[in-house]
Design an enzyme around this catalytic site. Structure first.
Site, short mmCIF file in Angstrom:
data_model
loop_
_atom_site.label_atom_id
_atom_site.label_comp_id
_atom_site.label_asym_id
_atom_site.label_seq_id
_atom_site.Cartn_x
_atom_site.Cartn_y
_atom_site.Cartn_z
N SER A 225 0.83 -1.20 0.00
CA SER A 225 0.00 0.00 0.00
C SER A 225 0.87 1.26 0.00
CB SER A 225 -0.96 -0.05 1.19
OG SER A 225 -1.89 1.00 1.11
N ASP B 291 -1.11 1.26 -4.60
CA ASP B 291 -1.96 0.17 -5.09
C ASP B 291 -3.37 0.63 -5.42
OD1 ASP B 291 -2.60 0.48 -2.36
OD2 ASP B 291 -3.33 -1.58 -2.22
#
Length: 575
Positions: A149, A303
Site C-alpha cells: 500500500s 496500489d
C-alpha cells in the site's frame, strides 16, 4: 558474538539445504557483520495485520521474501483444498509497482500451480480494487495482491481475498494462519506447473473499467463534465493503468496528469511517502492545479485503494479534504441519489469504522438508513455486505482516505471513488457551487464535525514494546477528564466492554476483539487510541463537534474546533 539460543535455532533452519545458497551466504555474512539486523530479521515470524501481511523485504522470518510468501501460499493452498474438497480451484493474483512485486507474484503463482490450483496472473501491475473485482468476475476461490500500500519503499506485502471479493476475515484468517504455522519451509512446493498459469490483462481491464464507469456515474451533464478541470497524480503507482481511462470513458476530457509522477516506480522518487494522507505527497499536483486553474486534484496511493482529494475553499485556495470529509461528501451524495430514485425503504445501510467520524451515523439517521460500524480496515465493511445479503449496501468509508461505492468491488476503491468525486464536483460547479461549499452546507444541516489524526512512529523491537506499554498504561490508568470535559464512556475493544463511567454500567461490545481504546467525553468529543496493524505506529484519532448556525459562521466555528483539538493534544501530551 553471543546469539540467544532461540534466535540461533531460527537462523540455523535457514542455513539448511531447503534454502538457496545466496540466502545462506547472506545470513552467514549477517552473523559476522550485523547482529542487530540479524535479530530484527529473525526474532519473530512476520504476522498478518489489518491489511494482510506487510514487512520490510529481505532474508529472514520477519521479512518479506520468497520463503515467507511461499509458506503463506502453501498454507493457503492446503486450506483451500480442505474447504473446497472436490472443486477445481482457481486464484487470481495482482501486484503493484514495488520492487520485487512482479518476481514475488510469480513465486506465489508457482506455488499455487504446484498445488494443482489454476492461476490467473496479471501480466503487469494493476490496482488492488481490480483484483477484488477480477476474483468475482472469474469465479475464483481466492485472490492475492502483492502490495505494501502506502508504506515506505523498502516494504512489500501480501493481501489475501476470498470468494466474495473481500479480504480474509475471522475465523478464516485464524484457520489459515494456524495451517501456515504448522508448515516447515521444506513443505513448500516451488516447482510450477506452467500449464495452470494463465496471464490476464486488457480483456479484464475493459470489464473492470466499464463497471467502474457504470457504478460511479450519476447523470452528470456532458457540458458539466467537460467544464470540470481535473488534476490527477498516480504518485508513481498502479492507478495510471485505470483512472485516466475510467475518467475518459465517463466523459471527463479535461484531465491534467502530473507527468513527473506518471511512471510507476518503487522508489517513489518525487515524494517522501507515497501516501495521499501526507500533504507533502500532493504538493506537485497542487502546484500544477494552481498553474492550470484546476477545480479538483486527486492523488492515489501505490496500489490505488486510497485517494486524496484537494478542492478550492471559500477563498478559492487549494485545501486537502481529510478522509472523513471526503467520506461525508460521497456518502451524502449517494444517499441523495438513492432518495431521489425512491429506493430507500429502510432496508439500506452505509458502512464506517470505529475510528471514523461520528457524522456518518448522523447522515444515516437523516436518510432513514442504517450505519453499520466495524473495526478499522475495509475487510470489515466487505464482511458487512457478506453477512447481510438481504440489505442494500449504498457505500462506505474510513478516515484513512478510503471509500467504496456499492458492492461490485469489495475493498476500498480509488478508481470508482475518483470518478464519484468528479461527478459531485462537476454537478456542484454547474450549479455555481463547489465541493467545499457543499461540505459546508452539510455541516450547517447536520452539525460541524472536525477530526484530526496524530501518529507516533516507533520502529523496531524497542518501538513495538513502547507501543504495547502505552496501551497497557492507558488501560490501567484510564483518563477521567479531557480538556476540562468529563469522560463519560470508555470503549475497550480488546476486552469487548463499553463502560459508562457515570452510572458504572458495563455492556458488551458485539464486534470482534481489537486493540483499540475509545474515550467519549461529556461535550461530545471522542478520542481513540490504536496501534497500527500495518506500520510501526500508534495512532490517536480525535473528533470534536458543535452546531453550525449558518454557513457564514463556518470559518469562525471551525477555528474554535481546531483550538479545541489543539487543547486536547496538549492535555494528552502528544505535542
Amino acid at each position: 558474538m553471543h546469539i540467544e539460543p532461540e534466535l540461533l535455532n531460527r537462523v540455523n533452519t535457514w542455513l539448511t539445504p531447503t534454502f538457496d545458497n545466496e540466502t545462506q551466504l547472506y545470513i552467514k555474512d549477517l552473523i559476522g557483520s550485523n547482529p542487530k539486523e540479524l535479530k530484527e530479521s529473525f526474532y519473530k515470524d512476520l504476522e498478518f495485520g489489518t491489511g494482510g501481511m506487510r514487512g520490510v523485504m529481505g532474508i529472514g522470518t520477519n521479512r518479506i521474501n520468497k520463503y515467507t510468501l511461499g509458506k503463506n501460499t502453501q498454507g493457503l493452498s492446503d486450506y483451500m483444498r480442505k474447504v473446497f474438497p472436490n472443486e477445481n480451484l482457481k486464484v487470481a493474483i495482482a501486484f503493484d509497482c514495488r520492487h520485487n512485486s512482479k518476481t514475488l507474484a510469480k513465486v506465489v503463482a508457482d506455488v499455487f500451480s504446484a498445488n494443482n490450483i489454476e492461476v490467473y496472473l496479471f501480466e503487469n501491475l494493476r490496482p488492488t480494487p481490480e483484483l477484488s473485482f477480477t476474483l468475482k468476475h472469474l469465479n475464483c476461490h481466492c485472490g492475492i495482491v502483492l502490495t505494501a500500500s502506502h508504506n515506505p519503499p523498502e516494504y512489500n506485502g501480501y493481501k489475501v481475498y476470498w470468494q466474495d471479493g473481500g479480504q480474509l476475515v475471522p475465523p478464516q484468517d485464524g484457520e489459515v494462519i494456524s495451517l501456515i504455522n504448522k508448515l516447515d519451509y521444506a513443505d513448500i512446493k516451488f516447482n510450477a506447473n506452467e500449464k495452470l498459469i494463465n496471464y490476464i490483462g486488457k480483456e479484464v481491464d475493459d470489464v473492470f473499467i466499464n463497471a467502474s464507469v457504470k457504478n460511479g456515474s450519476f447523470n452528470t451533464l456532458k457540458e458539466a463534465k467537460e467544464n470540470l478541470n481535473i488534476v490527477f497524480t498516480s504518485l508513481h503507482g498502479t492507478s495510471i493503468t485505470a483512472i485516466p481511462e475510467t475518467l475518459n470513458r465517463a466523459g471527463y476530457t479535461n484531465v491534467n496528469i502530473v507527468e513527473e509522477q506518471r511512471e510507476p516506480n518503487g522508489d517513489f522518487p518525487t515524494v517522501v511517502s507515497p501516501n495521499p494522507e501526507e500533504p507533502e505527497a500532493l504538493k506537485m499536483a497542487m502546484a500544477l492545479a494552481n498553474k492550470v486553474e484546476g477545480d479538483i486534484v486527486i492523488g492515489t496511493d501505490p496500489d490505488c485503494d486510497r485517494l486524496g482529494i484537494v478542492v478550492r475553499d471559500l477563498e478559492n485556495n487549494l485545501v486537502i479534504l481529510n478522509g472523513n470529509q471526503a467520506m461525508i461528501l460521497m456518502t451524502d451524495f449517494l444517499l441523495k441519489q438513492w432518495q431521489s430514485e425512491n429506493k430507500i425503504n429502510g432496508n439500506q445501510f452505509i458502512g464506517s469504522t470505529i475510528v471514523s467520524t461520528p457524522m456518518m451515523g448522523v447522515l444515516a439517521k437523516a436518510y432513514n438508513v442504517e450505519c453499520k460500524i466495524g473495526l478499522t480496515g475495509f475487510k470489515w465493511i466487505a464482511k458487512m455486505i457478506k453477512d447481510f445479503p438481504n440489505q442494500d449496501f449504498i457505500g462506505g468509508g474510513e478516515e484513512s482516505f478510503g471509500f467504496m461505492v456499492g458492492d461490485f468491488v469489495r475493498d476500498k476503491d480509488a478508481v470508482t471513488s475518483t470518478l464519484l468525486a468528479c461527478e459531485i464536483a462537476a454537478q456542484a460547479k454547474a450549479k455555481g457551487s463547489s465541493l467545499y461549499q457543499e461540505l459546508v452546507k452539510l455541516y450547517a444541516e447536520h452539525g460541524l464535525y472536525k477530526e484530526r489524526l496524530i501518529s507516533l512512529t516507533k520502529k523496531g523491537i524497542e518501538g513495538a514494546q513502547e507501543i504495547k506499554q502505552m496501551m497497557i498504561d492507558a488501560r490501567e490508568n484510564p483518563l477521567t477528564e479531557l480538556n476540562n470535559s468529563k469522560v463519560v464512556l470508555i470503549e475497550d475493544y480488546q476486552l469487548s466492554t463499553s463502560k459508562n463511567t457515570v452510572t458504572g454500567e458495563t455492556t458488551v461490545i458485539d464486534i470482534p476483539k481489537s486493540n483499540v481504546l475509545i474515550y467519549h467525553t461529556e461535550d461530545g468529543s471522542k478520542i481513540a487510541l490504536r496501534p497500527s496493524g500495518t506500520e510501526p505506529k500508534i495512532k490517536f484519532y480525535i473528533s470534536v463537534n458543535t452546531s453550525l448556525n449558518n454557513v457564514s459562521a463556518f470559518k469562525e466555528t471551525e477555528q474554535q474546533l481546531e483550538n479545541k483539538i489543539d487543547a486536547i493534544i496538549k492535555d494528552l501530551k502528544l505535542n
